[in-house]
Design an enzyme around this catalytic site. Structure first.
Site, PDB file in Angstrom:
ATOM      1  N   ASN A 162       0.831  -1.205   0.000  1.00 47.89           N
ATOM      2  CA  ASN A 162       0.000   0.000   0.000  1.00 47.89           C
ATOM      3  C   ASN A 162       0.868   1.259   0.000  1.00 47.89           C
ATOM      4  O   ASN A 162       1.968   1.253   0.537  1.00 47.89           O
ATOM      5  CB  ASN A 162      -0.921   0.006   1.219  1.00 47.89           C
ATOM      6  CG  ASN A 162      -1.814  -1.228   1.265  1.00 47.89           C
ATOM      7  OD1 ASN A 162      -2.101  -1.825   0.229  1.00 47.89           O
ATOM      8  ND2 ASN A 162      -2.237  -1.616   2.452  1.00 47.89           N
ATOM      9  N   HIS A 187       5.920  -0.276  -2.565  1.00 45.62           N
ATOM     10  CA  HIS A 187       5.548   0.464  -3.776  1.00 45.62           C
ATOM     11  C   HIS A 187       5.644   1.972  -3.614  1.00 45.62           C
ATOM     12  O   HIS A 187       5.061   2.729  -4.383  1.00 45.62           O
ATOM     13  CB  HIS A 187       4.120   0.075  -4.201  1.00 45.62           C
ATOM     14  CG  HIS A 187       3.992  -1.359  -4.600  1.00 45.62           C
ATOM     15  ND1 HIS A 187       2.786  -2.032  -4.623  1.00 45.62           N
ATOM     16  CD2 HIS A 187       4.939  -2.261  -4.987  1.00 45.62           C
ATOM     17  CE1 HIS A 187       2.997  -3.282  -5.012  1.00 45.62           C
ATOM     18  NE2 HIS A 187       4.283  -3.443  -5.238  1.00 45.62           N
ATOM     19  N   CYS A 194      11.317  13.757  -9.633  1.00 44.38           N
ATOM     20  CA  CYS A 194      11.530  14.108 -11.042  1.00 44.38           C
ATOM     21  C   CYS A 194      12.251  12.956 -11.735  1.00 44.38           C
ATOM     22  O   CYS A 194      13.297  12.502 -11.274  1.00 44.38           O
ATOM     23  CB  CYS A 194      12.357  15.394 -11.156  1.00 44.38           C
ATOM     24  SG  CYS A 194      12.790  15.810 -12.873  1.00 44.38           S
ATOM     25  N   CYS A 252      14.392  21.427 -12.726  1.00 45.83           N
ATOM     26  CA  CYS A 252      14.974  21.287 -14.069  1.00 45.83           C
ATOM     27  C   CYS A 252      13.956  21.346 -15.198  1.00 45.83           C
ATOM     28  O   CYS A 252      14.340  21.294 -16.376  1.00 45.83           O
ATOM     29  CB  CYS A 252      15.766  19.980 -14.166  1.00 45.83           C
ATOM     30  SG  CYS A 252      14.714  18.505 -14.347  1.00 45.83           S
ATOM     31  N   GLY A 309      -4.745  -9.120   3.650  1.00 39.66           N
ATOM     32  CA  GLY A 309      -5.419  -8.232   2.711  1.00 39.66           C
ATOM     33  C   GLY A 309      -4.788  -8.120   1.347  1.00 39.66           C
ATOM     34  O   GLY A 309      -4.889  -7.076   0.711  1.00 39.66           O
TER      35      GLY A 309
END
Length: 280
Positions: free
Chosen positions: A97, A114, A122, A179, A216
């Site tokens: 999650n 994750h 960036c 940038c 889960g």
């Protein structure tokens, strides 16, 4: 609700925990693949990087969704895992999650497999900023957008902080303030790989534990399923708590088909009580 086989398997063992979206449903964040989940098609990394239109749609929806995710609170399942960690039963949590609810709930050792919704990076220069800081830039570029969208009705927010909203064509997203490159949430998209050091850290947590508890997760994607395969291959007992079937059911020593919050709360009560009676 009773789960004697689960309690018996984990009692006296130090447990690594792997969680998926099902652990957060009681906090109001829907599951991607649960029995009652609506169809969902998360954006892939290829779509995000190759299409300006996709990025515009993503940032418009995320601009609304991330606020709702930031406002969510941990539920009884998150708090139970934190209590088990404090009792030296749980060694740490590997979570698929991005909602930060384990950290909010008090867990100290959390591997965010994750990434999390709260950071933006960036892709060109590596500059990192908080999602809150980006929100200020997006708000300035899109005055009144949030209010217009929320007037239309309630927002449905997905597990990746994506909100369902129709009016995205007028939304102006911003580029990297350092940038001018492409900004992306610091989240592993579908089609991306989890960083090797993060995977190694998760394997290490499993290897130094006596059991693996999955809570889960349907284990549909390999990024989580690999740890179940690894545990089973090394003789580490596996327990799964999930509503509906999972990819790892045939590798599990115990499978409990139920929602996470009540089972994890029960597990915490039982295992912590046993710890206290053993030490007294």
């Amino acid at each position: 609700m009773d789960a004697p086989e689960l309690v018996a398997l984990l009692a006296g063992r130090r447990v690594a925990v792997l969680t998926g979206a099902g652990v957060s449903t009681d906090s109001g964040i829907p599951d991607y693949r649960g029995p009652d989940s609506p169809p969902a098609n998360p954006m892939t990394i290829r779509q995000f990087t190759s299409s300006r239109e996709y990025r515009q749609r993503y940032w418009a929806r995320n601009h609304l969704g991330w606020r709702h995710m930031a406002a969510t609170e941990p539920n009884a399942g998150h708090r139970a895992l934190a209590a088990l960690e404090r009792a030296d039963v749980v060694t740490g949590v590997i979570t698929q999650n991005v909602d930060l609810l384990h950290t909010k709930g008090g867990s100290r050792t959390v591997i965010n497999l994750h990434g999390t919704y709260a950071q933006v990076v960036c892709l060109d220069c590596g500059h990192s900023m908080s999602r809150a800081a980006l929100a200020e830039l997006l708000e300035a570029a899109n005055p009144g957008f949030t209010e217009r969208a929320e007037r239309v009705g309630g927002l449905a927010v997905a597990p990746d902080a994506d909100a369902v909203v129709a009016d995205t064509g007028s939304f102006r997203f911003v580029d990297c303030p350092a940038c001018g490159g492409m900004l992306k949430p610091d989240i592993v998209y579908f089609g991306e790989s989890v960083a090797k050091e993060v995977v190694d850290q998760a394997y290490s947590l499993v290897d130094t534990s006596d059991a693996l508890l999955v809570a889960g997760s349907s284990l549909t994607v390999f990024s989580g399923y690999r740890f179940v395969r690894h545990a089973a291959a090394h003789g580490i007992p596996v327990a799964i708590v999930n509503r509906g079937p999972t990819r790892g059911d045939d590798l599990a020593d115990v499978k409990v088909d139920a929602g996470c919050s009540p089972i994890l709360a029960l597990l915490a009560d039982e295992l912590i009580l046993r710890c206290r009676s053993t030490s007294s």
